[in-house]
Write a protein that holds these residues in place. Structure first.
Motif, PDB file in Angstrom:
ATOM      1  N   ILE A  67      48.056 170.789   0.319  1.00 24.33           N
ATOM      2  CA  ILE A  67      49.171 171.585  -0.205  1.00 24.33           C
ATOM      3  C   ILE A  67      49.723 170.840  -1.411  1.00 24.33           C
ATOM      4  O   ILE A  67      49.736 169.597  -1.437  1.00 24.33           O
ATOM      5  N   TYR A  68      50.143 171.595  -2.428  1.00 19.71           N
ATOM      6  CA  TYR A  68      50.549 170.977  -3.695  1.00 19.71           C
ATOM      7  C   TYR A  68      51.667 171.809  -4.318  1.00 19.71           C
ATOM      8  O   TYR A  68      51.513 173.015  -4.526  1.00 19.71           O
ATOM      9  N   PHE A  69      52.801 171.167  -4.595  1.00 16.63           N
ATOM     10  CA  PHE A  69      53.932 171.819  -5.266  1.00 16.63           C
ATOM     11  C   PHE A  69      54.046 171.248  -6.667  1.00 16.63           C
ATOM     12  O   PHE A  69      54.065 170.026  -6.842  1.00 16.63           O
ATOM     13  N   GLN A  70      54.131 172.132  -7.675  1.00 16.63           N
ATOM     14  CA  GLN A  70      54.174 171.642  -9.046  1.00 16.63           C
ATOM     15  C   GLN A  70      55.245 172.337  -9.889  1.00 16.63           C
ATOM     16  O   GLN A  70      55.523 173.532  -9.721  1.00 16.63           O
ATOM     17  N   MET A  71      55.849 171.543 -10.742  1.00 13.44           N
ATOM     18  CA  MET A  71      56.747 172.002 -11.795  1.00 13.44           C
ATOM     19  C   MET A  71      56.319 171.269 -13.066  1.00 13.44           C
ATOM     20  O   MET A  71      55.515 170.327 -13.001  1.00 13.44           O
ATOM     21  N   PRO A  72      56.813 171.681 -14.235  1.00 13.54           N
ATOM     22  CA  PRO A  72      56.386 170.996 -15.467  1.00 13.54           C
ATOM     23  C   PRO A  72      56.630 169.491 -15.458  1.00 13.54           C
ATOM     24  O   PRO A  72      55.857 168.737 -16.059  1.00 13.54           O
ATOM     25  N   ASN A  73      57.697 169.028 -14.780  1.00 17.71           N
ATOM     26  CA  ASN A  73      58.046 167.612 -14.809  1.00 17.71           C
ATOM     27  C   ASN A  73      58.057 166.960 -13.426  1.00 17.71           C
ATOM     28  O   ASN A  73      58.611 165.867 -13.269  1.00 17.71           O
ATOM     29  N   PHE A  74      57.423 167.609 -12.436  1.00 17.68           N
ATOM     30  CA  PHE A  74      57.435 167.046 -11.091  1.00 17.68           C
ATOM     31  C   PHE A  74      56.305 167.645 -10.270  1.00 17.68           C
ATOM     32  O   PHE A  74      55.933 168.809 -10.451  1.00 17.68           O
ATOM     33  N   TYR A  75      55.748 166.835  -9.365  1.00 20.06           N
ATOM     34  CA  TYR A  75      54.784 167.360  -8.407  1.00 20.06           C
ATOM     35  C   TYR A  75      54.828 166.536  -7.136  1.00 20.06           C
ATOM     36  O   TYR A  75      55.228 165.360  -7.132  1.00 20.06           O
ATOM     37  N   VAL A  76      54.413 167.149  -6.023  1.00 23.01           N
ATOM     38  CA  VAL A  76      54.262 166.456  -4.761  1.00 23.01           C
ATOM     39  C   VAL A  76      53.193 167.186  -3.962  1.00 23.01           C
ATOM     40  O   VAL A  76      53.075 168.416  -4.045  1.00 23.01           O
ATOM     41  N   GLY A  77      52.376 166.451  -3.251  1.00 25.43           N
ATOM     42  CA  GLY A  77      51.310 167.076  -2.484  1.00 25.43           C
ATOM     43  C   GLY A  77      50.918 166.239  -1.283  1.00 25.43           C
ATOM     44  O   GLY A  77      51.177 165.037  -1.226  1.00 25.43           O
ATOM     45  N   ALA A  78      50.298 166.904  -0.312  1.00 29.59           N
ATOM     46  CA  ALA A  78      49.771 166.235   0.872  1.00 29.59           C
ATOM     47  C   ALA A  78      48.408 166.831   1.174  1.00 29.59           C
ATOM     48  O   ALA A  78      48.178 168.026   0.958  1.00 29.59           O
ATOM     49  N   SER A  79      47.501 166.009   1.676  1.00 31.59           N
ATOM     50  CA  SER A  79      46.142 166.507   1.876  1.00 31.59           C
ATOM     51  C   SER A  79      45.380 165.685   2.899  1.00 31.59           C
ATOM     52  O   SER A  79      45.712 164.517   3.175  1.00 31.59           O
ATOM     53  N   VAL A  80      44.346 166.324   3.442  1.00 35.32           N
ATOM     54  CA  VAL A  80      43.322 165.674   4.266  1.00 35.32           C
ATOM     55  C   VAL A  80      41.994 166.125   3.667  1.00 35.32           C
ATOM     56  O   VAL A  80      41.460 167.164   4.039  1.00 35.32           O
ATOM     57  N   PRO A  81      41.448 165.386   2.701  1.00 33.52           N
ATOM     58  CA  PRO A  81      40.273 165.867   1.975  1.00 33.52           C
ATOM     59  C   PRO A  81      39.004 165.939   2.817  1.00 33.52           C
ATOM     60  O   PRO A  81      38.062 166.641   2.444  1.00 33.52           O
TER      61      PRO A  81
ATOM     62  N   TYR B  19      44.527 160.582   5.379  1.00 36.85           N
ATOM     63  CA  TYR B  19      45.685 161.405   5.050  1.00 36.85           C
ATOM     64  C   TYR B  19      46.301 160.875   3.756  1.00 36.85           C
ATOM     65  O   TYR B  19      46.540 159.666   3.617  1.00 36.85           O
ATOM     66  N   TYR B  20      46.569 161.785   2.817  1.00 40.84           N
ATOM     67  CA  TYR B  20      47.101 161.396   1.513  1.00 40.84           C
ATOM     68  C   TYR B  20      48.435 162.080   1.231  1.00 40.84           C
ATOM     69  O   TYR B  20      48.637 163.253   1.572  1.00 40.84           O
ATOM     70  N   LEU B  21      49.309 161.351   0.565  1.00 38.54           N
ATOM     71  CA  LEU B  21      50.549 161.889   0.014  1.00 38.54           C
ATOM     72  C   LEU B  21      50.630 161.435  -1.434  1.00 38.54           C
ATOM     73  O   LEU B  21      50.445 160.247  -1.729  1.00 38.54           O
TER      74      LEU B  21
ATOM     75  N   PHE C 290      58.900 158.491 -19.443  1.00 39.14           N
ATOM     76  CA  PHE C 290      58.507 157.602 -18.357  1.00 39.14           C
ATOM     77  C   PHE C 290      57.988 158.435 -17.201  1.00 39.14           C
ATOM     78  O   PHE C 290      58.639 159.381 -16.760  1.00 39.14           O
ATOM     79  N   LYS C 291      56.765 158.083 -16.717  1.00 35.01           N
ATOM     80  CA  LYS C 291      56.131 158.847 -15.640  1.00 35.01           C
ATOM     81  C   LYS C 291      55.846 157.934 -14.450  1.00 35.01           C
ATOM     82  O   LYS C 291      54.861 157.195 -14.444  1.00 35.01           O
ATOM     83  N   PRO C 292      56.692 157.962 -13.415  1.00 38.36           N
ATOM     84  CA  PRO C 292      56.377 157.236 -12.187  1.00 38.36           C
ATOM     85  C   PRO C 292      55.517 158.107 -11.265  1.00 38.36           C
ATOM     86  O   PRO C 292      55.741 159.316 -11.141  1.00 38.36           O
ATOM     87  N   THR C 293      54.526 157.514 -10.617  1.00 36.37           N
ATOM     88  CA  THR C 293      53.680 158.228  -9.666  1.00 36.37           C
ATOM     89  C   THR C 293      53.422 157.331  -8.459  1.00 36.37           C
ATOM     90  O   THR C 293      53.422 156.109  -8.568  1.00 36.37           O
ATOM     91  N   VAL C 294      53.190 157.974  -7.301  1.00 36.26           N
ATOM     92  CA  VAL C 294      52.876 157.233  -6.087  1.00 36.26           C
ATOM     93  C   VAL C 294      51.749 157.945  -5.357  1.00 36.26           C
ATOM     94  O   VAL C 294      51.600 159.166  -5.422  1.00 36.26           O
ATOM     95  N   LEU C 295      50.940 157.155  -4.664  1.00 37.11           N
ATOM     96  CA  LEU C 295      49.883 157.676  -3.801  1.00 37.11           C
ATOM     97  C   LEU C 295      49.900 156.880  -2.511  1.00 37.11           C
ATOM     98  O   LEU C 295      49.792 155.653  -2.523  1.00 37.11           O
ATOM     99  N   GLY C 296      50.054 157.592  -1.386  1.00 38.14           N
ATOM    100  CA  GLY C 296      50.002 156.959  -0.080  1.00 38.14           C
ATOM    101  C   GLY C 296      48.752 157.389   0.663  1.00 38.14           C
ATOM    102  O   GLY C 296      48.354 158.552   0.597  1.00 38.14           O
ATOM    103  N   LYS C 297      48.099 156.442   1.363  1.00 37.28           N
ATOM    104  CA  LYS C 297      46.881 156.742   2.107  1.00 37.28           C
ATOM    105  C   LYS C 297      46.965 156.133   3.491  1.00 37.28           C
ATOM    106  O   LYS C 297      47.297 154.959   3.652  1.00 37.28           O
ATOM    107  N   LEU C 298      46.650 156.954   4.504  1.00 39.62           N
ATOM    108  CA  LEU C 298      46.705 156.503   5.889  1.00 39.62           C
ATOM    109  C   LEU C 298      45.407 156.869   6.586  1.00 39.62           C
ATOM    110  O   LEU C 298      44.924 158.006   6.479  1.00 39.62           O
ATOM    111  N   VAL C 299      44.820 155.902   7.300  1.00 43.25           N
ATOM    112  CA  VAL C 299      43.601 156.126   8.072  1.00 43.25           C
ATOM    113  C   VAL C 299      43.677 155.235   9.307  1.00 43.25           C
ATOM    114  O   VAL C 299      44.266 154.151   9.270  1.00 43.25           O
TER     115      VAL C 299
END
Length: 310
Positions: free
Chosen positions: A159-173, A198-200, A214-223
């Motif tokens: 699932i992925y939510f996007q705006m021009p200046n923001f995004y957030v998503g979660a997935s199990v690829p 599992y990704y965020l 300035f563009k901050p980004t984060v990626l979380g991974k859990l297994v």
């Protein structure tokens, strides 16, 4: 050096059900989103091609190397996104190639916001060339025969939510947990098995001045049976031409990123990271990534004038 080869083999094969992180890590995760989240398909409102090569632990024999290629585009009045993801990941004697078709339904919430739901399906091809390894125990059943091109089904969602200046998503690829191979004994236990990851992912863009963002980004991974891993990256965008960033990966190390917008459609990126937090950091020259992304626009000047930051 022989001990290093055995270590790499053990990591790649997951001996004695020692499950660890199996999917590759990317310093350019913010530009390689489709590989980890199928809901990202079509999000750039263009036919987008992205190629990435990662060369990890340079100078360490048998070290991981990864190549990815993705292409995706919106269709049907941009309510549908379609994509194709190719990943080739090699570590020591093992090689895994994944091919996935990505589908996203893009729900328009407002003029600037979309909520996207995605699925992917395809296959993984796993092989292991183990007959040339030097072993402490030559009778170890895990290393007696090579494994060549075992085809495994793959299925993922996001699932992925996007705006021009923001995004957030979660997935199990990769939802399926396929057995790679077993030890062949009468009371056979799986000695190597895929584990669900599992990704965020999230990011934003803030305008500091007319020429600096300035563009901050984060990626979380859990297994399972591995510590939670978090990538935190801060990137300065200068005149929409140059990206300069730094990255920190928990339990691993630090890195730096450089991006050059050769045109409004073509981005070239390079990164270097060093595994300061693990033992391999003392035995290698760090990790390099090269990334290229191209947006093929369909006579849409508005998109050329309005850069997409994600």
């Amino acid at each position: 050096m022989r001990n290093r080869l055995v270590l790499i083999a053990l990591i790649g094969l997951g001996i004695n059900q020692s499950y660890a992180q199996q999917q590759a890590a990317y310093t350019h995760y913010m530009y390689n989103t489709l590989v980890i989240n199928p809901a990202y398909a079509g999000s750039r409102d263009a036919l987008t091609f992205t190629a990435l090569g990662r060369f990890q632990w340079v100078g360490f024999k048998g070290a991981p190397t990864t190549q990815t290629f993705t292409v995706h585009t919106p269709i049907a009045r941009k309510n549908i996104g379609l994509g194709l993801s190719l990943v080739n990941d090699k570590i020591g004697p093992t090689n895994n190639t994944a091919v996935n078709v990505d589908f996203a339904y893009r729900l328009k919430l407002s003029e600037k916001a979309r909520l996207c739901f995605g699925i992917n399906g395809g296959f993984n091809s796993f092989s292991a060339e183990v007959d040339n390894l030097t072993l402490a125990d030559p009778t170890d059943a895990a290393f007696l025969t090579n494994r060549r091109g075992k085809m495994l089904p793959a299925l993922g969602a996001g699932i992925y939510f996007q705006m021009p200046n923001f995004y957030v998503g979660a997935s199990v690829p990769s939802i399926l947990e396929n057995n790679l191979f077993a030890n062949g004994t009468s009371n056979s236990m799986d000695i190597s098995k895929e584990r669900r990851h599992y990704y965020l992912i999230a990011g934003a863009v803030f305008t500091i001045s007319p020429s600096v963002k300035f563009k901050p980004t984060v990626l979380g991974k859990l297994v399972q049976n591995a510590p939670f891993q978090l990538d935190v990256t801060g990137t300065f965008i200068l005149r929409d031409l140059i990206d300069l960033g730094i990255m920190y990966r928990t339990g691993d190390g630090v890195g730096a990123l450089l991006g050059v917008h050769i045109s409004k459609q073509f981005l070239f990126g390079y990164s270097y990271d060093w595994s300061a937090g693990v033992r391999t950091g003392k035995s290698n020259g760090g990790s390099h990534e090269i990334m290229m992304r191209y947006d093929l626009l369909f006579n849409n000047d508005d998109k050329i004038k309005s850069p997409r930051y994600f």
